[in-house]
Structure formats: C-alpha cells, structure tokens
Design a protein around this motif. Structure first.
Motif, short mmCIF file in Angstrom:
data_model
loop_
_atom_site.label_atom_id
_atom_site.label_comp_id
_atom_site.label_asym_id
_atom_site.label_seq_id
_atom_site.Cartn_x
_atom_site.Cartn_y
_atom_site.Cartn_z
N LEU A 198 0.83 -1.20 0.00
CA LEU A 198 0.00 0.00 0.00
C LEU A 198 0.86 1.25 0.00
CD1 LEU A 198 -2.80 -0.91 2.56
CD2 LEU A 198 -2.98 -0.83 0.08
N LEU A 199 0.40 2.26 -0.74
CA LEU A 199 1.12 3.53 -0.82
C LEU A 199 0.61 4.46 0.27
CD1 LEU A 199 1.17 3.92 -4.69
CD2 LEU A 199 3.02 3.16 -3.22
N LEU A 200 0.91 4.11 1.51
CA LEU A 200 0.61 4.92 2.68
C LEU A 200 1.65 4.63 3.76
CD1 LEU A 200 -0.85 2.75 4.85
CD2 LEU A 200 -2.77 3.10 3.33
N THR A 201 1.60 5.42 4.81
CA THR A 201 2.57 5.28 5.90
C THR A 201 1.85 4.78 7.15
OG1 THR A 201 3.91 7.08 5.00
CG2 THR A 201 4.30 6.47 7.29
N ALA A 202 2.23 3.60 7.62
CA ALA A 202 1.70 3.03 8.86
C ALA A 202 2.80 3.04 9.90
CB ALA A 202 1.19 1.61 8.63
N THR A 203 2.55 3.68 11.04
CA THR A 203 3.58 3.84 12.04
C THR A 203 2.98 3.73 13.43
OG1 THR A 203 5.24 5.37 12.92
CG2 THR A 203 3.29 6.34 11.93
N GLU A 204 3.82 3.37 14.40
CA GLU A 204 3.41 3.31 15.80
C GLU A 204 3.53 4.66 16.50
OE1 GLU A 204 5.48 0.29 17.88
OE2 GLU A 204 4.69 -1.36 16.67
N LYS A 205 4.13 5.63 15.83
CA LYS A 205 4.36 6.94 16.45
C LYS A 205 3.08 7.76 16.48
CE LYS A 205 9.23 7.22 15.08
NZ LYS A 205 10.24 8.04 14.35
N SER A 206 3.08 8.74 17.36
CA SER A 206 1.97 9.67 17.45
C SER A 206 2.15 10.79 16.42
CB SER A 206 1.91 10.25 18.86
OG SER A 206 0.92 11.25 18.96
N PRO A 207 1.04 11.43 15.98
CA PRO A 207 1.21 12.56 15.04
C PRO A 207 2.05 13.69 15.60
CG PRO A 207 -1.08 11.86 15.15
CD PRO A 207 -0.37 11.11 16.22
N VAL A 208 2.08 13.84 16.93
CA VAL A 208 2.88 14.90 17.55
C VAL A 208 4.36 14.63 17.35
CG1 VAL A 208 3.30 16.11 19.73
CG2 VAL A 208 1.03 15.24 19.20
N ASP A 209 4.75 13.36 17.26
CA ASP A 209 6.15 13.02 17.04
C ASP A 209 6.60 13.18 15.60
OD1 ASP A 209 6.16 12.30 19.72
OD2 ASP A 209 5.68 10.20 19.28
N LEU A 210 5.64 13.28 14.68
CA LEU A 210 5.98 13.37 13.25
C LEU A 210 5.87 14.79 12.70
CD1 LEU A 210 4.05 10.21 11.97
CD2 LEU A 210 6.49 10.40 12.43
N PHE A 211 4.94 15.59 13.24
CA PHE A 211 4.69 16.93 12.70
C PHE A 211 4.71 17.93 13.84
CE2 PHE A 211 2.12 13.80 10.32
CZ PHE A 211 2.76 13.88 9.09
N PRO A 212 5.00 19.19 13.53
CA PRO A 212 4.94 20.23 14.57
C PRO A 212 3.50 20.49 15.02
CG PRO A 212 5.42 21.19 12.41
CD PRO A 212 5.50 19.71 12.24
N LYS A 213 3.35 20.81 16.29
CA LYS A 213 2.00 20.96 16.86
C LYS A 213 1.24 22.13 16.26
CE LYS A 213 2.48 18.81 21.41
NZ LYS A 213 2.32 19.02 22.86
N ASP A 214 1.93 23.21 15.90
CA ASP A 214 1.23 24.38 15.39
C ASP A 214 0.68 24.18 13.98
OD1 ASP A 214 3.68 24.17 14.21
OD2 ASP A 214 4.26 26.27 14.46
N SER A 215 1.07 23.08 13.31
CA SER A 215 0.54 22.81 11.97
C SER A 215 -0.50 21.69 11.96
CB SER A 215 1.69 22.42 11.03
OG SER A 215 2.32 21.23 11.47
N ILE A 216 -0.94 21.24 13.14
CA ILE A 216 -1.89 20.13 13.24
C ILE A 216 -3.25 20.66 13.63
CG2 ILE A 216 -2.47 18.00 14.47
CD1 ILE A 216 0.49 17.46 14.80
N ILE A 217 -4.30 20.17 12.96
CA ILE A 217 -5.69 20.46 13.30
C ILE A 217 -6.43 19.14 13.46
CG2 ILE A 217 -7.86 21.52 12.56
CD1 ILE A 217 -6.27 23.57 11.02
N TYR A 218 -7.01 18.94 14.63
CA TYR A 218 -7.76 17.71 14.92
C TYR A 218 -9.23 17.96 14.59
CZ TYR A 218 -7.78 13.10 17.11
OH TYR A 218 -7.83 11.76 17.33
N LEU A 219 -9.77 17.19 13.64
CA LEU A 219 -11.17 17.34 13.24
C LEU A 219 -12.05 16.48 14.13
CD1 LEU A 219 -10.84 17.22 9.34
CD2 LEU A 219 -11.14 19.22 10.79
N THR A 220 -12.95 17.12 14.86
CA THR A 220 -13.87 16.41 15.73
C THR A 220 -15.20 17.14 15.76
OG1 THR A 220 -14.29 15.77 18.03
CG2 THR A 220 -12.80 17.62 17.68
N ALA A 221 -16.29 16.40 15.83
CA ALA A 221 -17.63 16.99 15.82
C ALA A 221 -17.94 17.75 17.10
CB ALA A 221 -18.68 15.90 15.60
#
Length: 414
Positions: A264-287
């Motif tokens: 599959l052409l995707l990335t599966a990892t055990e890491k958290s999104p905070v460990d991969l990307f900076p926090k100021d560029s992350i938006i969590y979509l929730t209802a």
C-alpha cells in the motif's frame, strides 16, 4: 492342570462377590482377565506330577494393573463426554432449525465450543441468532454480487451486439489494457502523493473504545477511504498513526488486505502525530469542537479519529486533542445545511471525500453533497451576492494557502 484349578478357585471365590455388587462389573472382569493372561505363562510351565505349593497373589502387581486401567478409563470417559456434548449441541441446533428458529445452517467447531461455553439457554439463543444474522448477511452480499456480475455481463453482451466488427476489435484491445494502465497511473499518483502530497492522518488509538463489530466497521470505512483517496486527482499522503503491531486494528487490516498490505502507498507507524509533525501545523477534526472550520488550509495537517461512535461517547477525540494541546475544528454543517435529526458524526469515507472535494474545489456546497440526505432536509438559502462574495474570498484564500503549503511541503521533505 491340577495346579491351575487349585490356584484359580480360591482366587475366584474371593473376587467374584466383590465384582458382582459393583456397577462396573465388566471393568473389573476385564482387569482380572488381563492380570491372569499376564500370569498364564508362569502357570503353564508346571508339570502334572509336580506337587509344588500354590503361588501367592502379588498385590503390588495387582494394584499397578488396577491403577493403569482406571486412568485409561478416565481419559476415555473425558473424551467420550466431549464428543457426547458436541453431538448433543449439534442435535439441539438441528432441532431448533426444524422448529423454525433463527439458527445458522453451517457452524464451525470453534463456534460450537463458544456456544457450549454460554452460561444459560438465553445466551445460547442470542449467540445462535447472531451467527444466523451474520450468515444471512453474507448470503445476501454474495447474491448481490452475483446479480451485479450478471448485469455487467448482460450489458457487455448488449454492447458487443450493437458494435461493428472493427469497433469490437478496438474495444477488445482497449478493455484488455484498461485495468493495467489505470493501475499504473494510480500507482504513480500514489507515489507522488507520498513524496509531495499533503498529509492526512488517521488516529488509530481508539481500539479500546470499540466492540469487535464496531472495529470491523471502522476498518471497512478505512478501506473505502483509502480507495477514494487513491482514485482522486490529487490524493493525500495517508498516515495510520498509533497503529501498534499485532493490535486489533493491525490484525484486522492485515486480514482484509492480505498480501497487498505491504504494497500500500501509505505510511503506517506506531508513532503519534505529535512526534511526526509540529504541533502548530496540526488540526484535529472532531464533531465536538467549538471552533468551526471556515476554509480548507493546504499548509495544515488534518487528523481524523478512527472511531465508530455508536454508543454516543461524546468528547472522546476532543479530550485527547486537548491533552495533546492541539487545535481542533468541526465542519460547518449548521451553517450550510438544515440539520434536524441525527448526530453530526460522519463516517471516515464521508470525511475524506469532503476533504478531497474541498482541497480540489474549495466549494462547501459541492463538498457537503457527500453528507447523507437522511440527516438533513437541504441547504440553507443564501443570497446570490453573498454567495459570490464567499466564492471570491475562498478563491483568494485557497490560492494563498496553496502557495504556502507547497513551500512548507518542500521544507518538510528537506
């Protein structure tokens, strides 16, 4: 032979009364025959004229023979009990089927053992009803699949009858190469998305909040989401974060994809999104977020919680985003739709189709067409001038954010 008669008579006198008043007289008689057969060679070696005294009974040998026979009989009794219980359960299922109750036609050994472990009769009936519904859904799905295949064959035959010989030959060559060329093109788009595409994260840390049936439903939605993304003009770079090896999610995904999981052409990892990307560029979509999403930002990383919420566990993903100190947003459903019934939780495949449409067009009305019509009664009426103004604002913001996003994507890759 005189010696044999003298030996057996007192032995039989002392043993026969003991064996007749027991329930298992055949068991002890078998033990006696086995013991006497082991002693037969030693008895037959005597001559008729010898007058040796009768041999005494060896109690140690007799006890050893008795213990071994009891152990063998106990093991055989346990196996017989298991076989009898399985046969009884099968007869009970067959009887309920003849009575017209909801019972599956085919049942495996593991399902039989699970049925036998049920504590009460009502629990057994509920489990059989669950297996019946599962088998019925599988049959309906298979019948639907066969009907679709027959319809495709009928349409193909009708199309071939209408075409001429030259057109038929051209169509044959085109159809033979179509799937291969399309798969190659989709593969190249997926590789390009993994290198330069905008990341989209599916948070897989919610397997403890769901039942097995809900988890299977979530995995089905993930498969549909991956398919819609792969076939899109400008796909996302999908991340499966917090995916632990040999977890419930991982086992179900490997079971569904089989040998295609590693391709599959995707990335599966055990890491958290905070460990991969900076926090100021992350938006969590929730209802449950109080912040309403106005425009699609191409320079941000959106996170979607892989969570089927049938038990109405509100605030789960919002609480996690607050613990990680992440920005949250929700879709502007009340702003564009006349929402009357149902909650505002959408499935994973609906979310990714909305985000893909926003990414390509920036039009909310076009994107919110993927929201099921059973949940709303239509779009809110907006004047033409305000619609034109919103379109212009979205166009300028989308172009600016796209330029910034492309620059940030290059800096991330470096």
């Amino acid at each position: 032979m005189n010696v044999t008669v003298r030996f057996l008579r007192p032995f039989a006198r002392c043993l026969v009364p003991y064996t007749f008043h027991r329930k298992r007289s055949h068991f002890y008689s078998g033990v006696l025959q086995r013991y006497m057969s082991s002693k037969a060679p030693s008895l037959s070696c005597h001559n008729k004229d010898s007058a040796s005294p009768p041999e005494q009974l060896e109690l140690d040998g007799w006890k050893a023979t008795m213990k071994s026979s009891i152990q063998e009989d106990g093991v055989s009794e346990v196996s017989d009990k298991d076989e009898d219980s399985l046969a009884t359960t099968r007869e009970l299922i067959e009887m309920w089927r003849l009575l017209g109750k909801e019972v599956p036609e085919h049942i495996t050994e593991d399902e039989l053992k699970t049925l036998m472990e049920c504590a009460s009769k009502s629990a057994k009936k509920k489990y059989l009803r669950y297996l019946y519904g599962k088998e019925k859904a599988k049959k309906a799905k298979q019948a639907k699949k066969e009907m679709k295949a027959e319809a495709r064959e009928e349409a193909k035959r009708a199309r071939l009858l209408e075409t001429t010989a030259e057109e038929q030959q051209q169509d044959f060559m085109f159809l033979r190469l179509w799937d291969r060329q399309i798969n190659i093109a989709l593969g190249w788009k997926g590789v390009q998305a993994m290198q330069f595409g905008q990341p989209l994260v599916f948070d897989m840390a919610y397997d403890n909040y769901m039942k097995p049936s809900e988890l299977q439903n979530t995995v089905s939605q993930l498969l549909e989401s991956e398919g819609w993304n792969r076939r899109n003009v400008d796909p996302f770079h999908i991340y499966f974060c917090n995916l632990k090896i040999d977890s419930a999610y991982h086992r179900e995904l490997v079971k569904r994809y089989r040998e295609k999981w590693d391709k599959l052409l995707l990335t599966a990892t055990e890491k958290s999104p905070v460990d991969l990307f900076p926090k100021d560029s992350i938006i969590y979509l929730t209802a449950d977020s109080p912040n309403v999403m106005t425009t699609f930002k191409h320079d941000k990383i959106y996170i979607i919680g892989s969570f089927v919420d049938k038990n109405t566990q509100t605030g789960t993903s919002l609480a996690k985003a607050k613990r990680l100190n992440l920005a949250t947003e929700c879709l502007p459903l009340d702003k564009y739709l006349q929402w009357e019934i149902g909650n505002k939780n959408l499935t994973l495949d609906q979310m990714i189709r909305i985000l893909l449409c926003l990414k390509n067009t920036g039009n909310w009305e076009e994107a919110l067409k993927f929201v099921p019509r059973r949940k709303h009664t239509g779009y809110l009426e907006v004047s033409e001038q305000s619609q034109e103004l919103v379109r212009k604002l979205k166009k300028t913001k989308t172009l600016n954010s796209f330029r910034k996003g492309s620059l940030n994507a290059r800096t991330w890759k470096r």
